[in-house]
Design an enzyme around this catalytic site. Structure first.
Site, mmCIF file in Angstrom:
data_model
loop_
_atom_site.group_PDB
_atom_site.id
_atom_site.type_symbol
_atom_site.label_atom_id
_atom_site.label_comp_id
_atom_site.label_asym_id
_atom_site.label_seq_id
_atom_site.Cartn_x
_atom_site.Cartn_y
_atom_site.Cartn_z
ATOM 1 N NE ARG A 122 -26.322 28.826 47.663
ATOM 2 C CZ ARG A 122 -25.690 29.951 47.348
ATOM 3 N NH1 ARG A 122 -24.877 29.985 46.276
ATOM 4 N NH2 ARG A 122 -25.820 31.041 48.096
ATOM 5 C CE LYS A 129 -29.803 29.906 47.060
ATOM 6 N NZ LYS A 129 -30.436 30.083 48.383
ATOM 7 C CG HIS A 167 -26.653 23.303 52.439
ATOM 8 N ND1 HIS A 167 -26.501 23.781 51.151
ATOM 9 C CD2 HIS A 167 -26.891 24.395 53.203
ATOM 10 C CE1 HIS A 167 -26.640 25.087 51.144
ATOM 11 N NE2 HIS A 167 -26.881 25.490 52.375
ATOM 12 N NE ARG A 218 -23.737 27.509 50.992
ATOM 13 C CZ ARG A 218 -23.186 28.400 50.189
ATOM 14 N NH1 ARG A 218 -22.169 28.056 49.429
ATOM 15 N NH2 ARG A 218 -23.622 29.644 50.142
ATOM 16 C CG HIS A 277 -23.901 33.971 52.106
ATOM 17 N ND1 HIS A 277 -23.456 33.593 53.355
ATOM 18 C CD2 HIS A 277 -24.550 32.888 51.598
ATOM 19 C CE1 HIS A 277 -23.812 32.337 53.580
ATOM 20 N NE2 HIS A 277 -24.471 31.891 52.538
ATOM 21 C CE1 TYR A 293 -22.575 28.065 58.040
ATOM 22 C CE2 TYR A 293 -22.607 30.138 56.844
ATOM 23 C CZ TYR A 293 -22.901 28.790 56.912
ATOM 24 O OH TYR A 293 -23.530 28.171 55.870
#
Length: 310
Positions: A154, A178, A247, A250, A273, A282
């Site tokens: 990110r 995150k 992004h 990514r 993730h 995806y």
């Protein structure tokens, strides 16, 4: 008796120091929770299921599904914390149906040939630089874009990288995502590694003074916005019609790996993730590629069969 604002402030402090959430997440939590506090006004019954339910209905009327989803997630996490701390005897979310249909937006990717053109333009500008300042800017920009695409990280993760997170000796990058989740990725391409080494040697003094790996011309941490301007600048030079964002590199990283038959579980780990369902979006992009291949590139399309339908 504590007010809801007291509980919100205590929760945000917990998120900052105990969960170590990043500033952007904390800002979003503050906005979402304060909005709920304004809605209930002076009501002391701010944990009421009925009040919460009416507020969620209002959110659906005012915002798009993606925004509603985020605001509900903020509230849900807050109420879960209150329940865990035994401030609440019963979590009102346990008796609310918060599920709703959300349109799936396919991630926007950059076509392979556009990526190639974009990178070629980056390196060409380095060769055209007429001053040391211009050349050094190109060296930094190349390192930024190469690492962004090489790792699929990110933009916030890239701008937050510290010098100690980049191990040029062992070709690894330590990324804090995150929720302060950590992952380590290898830099496998020699050109990417060379770009990073050249950048580090050129900006070593500035990096040490700043404390961040990527620095701007004022010897400060490179911002998200600076990277966006950078991408816009080179996209124009490359004559690309498509509007590019950080992004999208990514998204392209994930999609192109999937098209190379890389297991989606590995891609999930590389992207950081928590859930495989997030990564599975995806596969829909990859299916579009599959459709294009079968409709336009299948060998049967180039066969002339005698007696076939004309």
């Amino acid at each position: 008796m504590n007010t809801i604002n007291d509980h919100i402030e205590a929760y945000l402090e917990y998120c900052r120091y105990r969960k170590r959430l990043d500033s952007k997440t904390l800002k979003a939590y503050r906005i979402d929770l304060k909005q709920y506090a304004v809605y209930i006004n002076t009501s002391e019954d701010f944990f009421s299921k009925n009040i919460l339910d009416s507020y969620l209905t209002l959110l659906h009327k005012q915002y798009k599904p993606k925004t509603v989803k985020r605001k509900i997630a903020s509230l849900k996490a807050f109420f879960h914390h209150l329940s865990y701390q035994e401030i609440l005897s019963e979590n009102p979310f346990d008796k609310l149906d918060i599920r709703f249909r959300e349109a799936k937006l396919l991630p926007k990717t950059i076509p392979f040939h556009s990526l190639q053109t974009f990178l070629s333009t980056l390196y060409a500008q380095k060769g055209l630089a007429q001053t040391d300042y211009q050349r050094n800017c190109c060296i930094r920009d190349i390192a930024v874009i190469e690492l962004l695409f090489a790792t699929g990280m990110r933009i916030s993760e890239l701008c937050s990288l510290r010098p100690q997170h980049i191990d040029l000796e062992n070709s690894t990058v330590r990324i804090y995502g995150k929720g302060a989740k950590e992952r380590i990725l290898q830099v496998g391409n020699p050109e990417v590694l060379s770009a990073l080494k050249t950048y580090f040697m050129t900006f070593q003094d500035d990096i040490e003074a700043c404390g961040y790996f990527f620095v701007n011309r004022l010897c400060r941490k490179l911002s998200d916005q600076s990277v966006r301007f950078m991408i816009d600048h080179y996209a124009r030079l490359a004559n690309l019609d498509q509007h590019l964002t950080p992004h999208m590199f990514r998204h392209s990283f994930a999609t192109l790996l999937l098209e190379q038959d890389v297991d989606i579980r590995y891609i999930q780990q590389m992207l950081g993730h928590s859930s495989i369902s997030t990564t599975e979006i995806y596969t829909h992009v990859s299916n579009e590629k599959q459709k294009d291949i079968l409709f336009h590139r299948h060998p049967r399309n180039f066969m002339v069969v005698e007696g076939g339908d004309e």
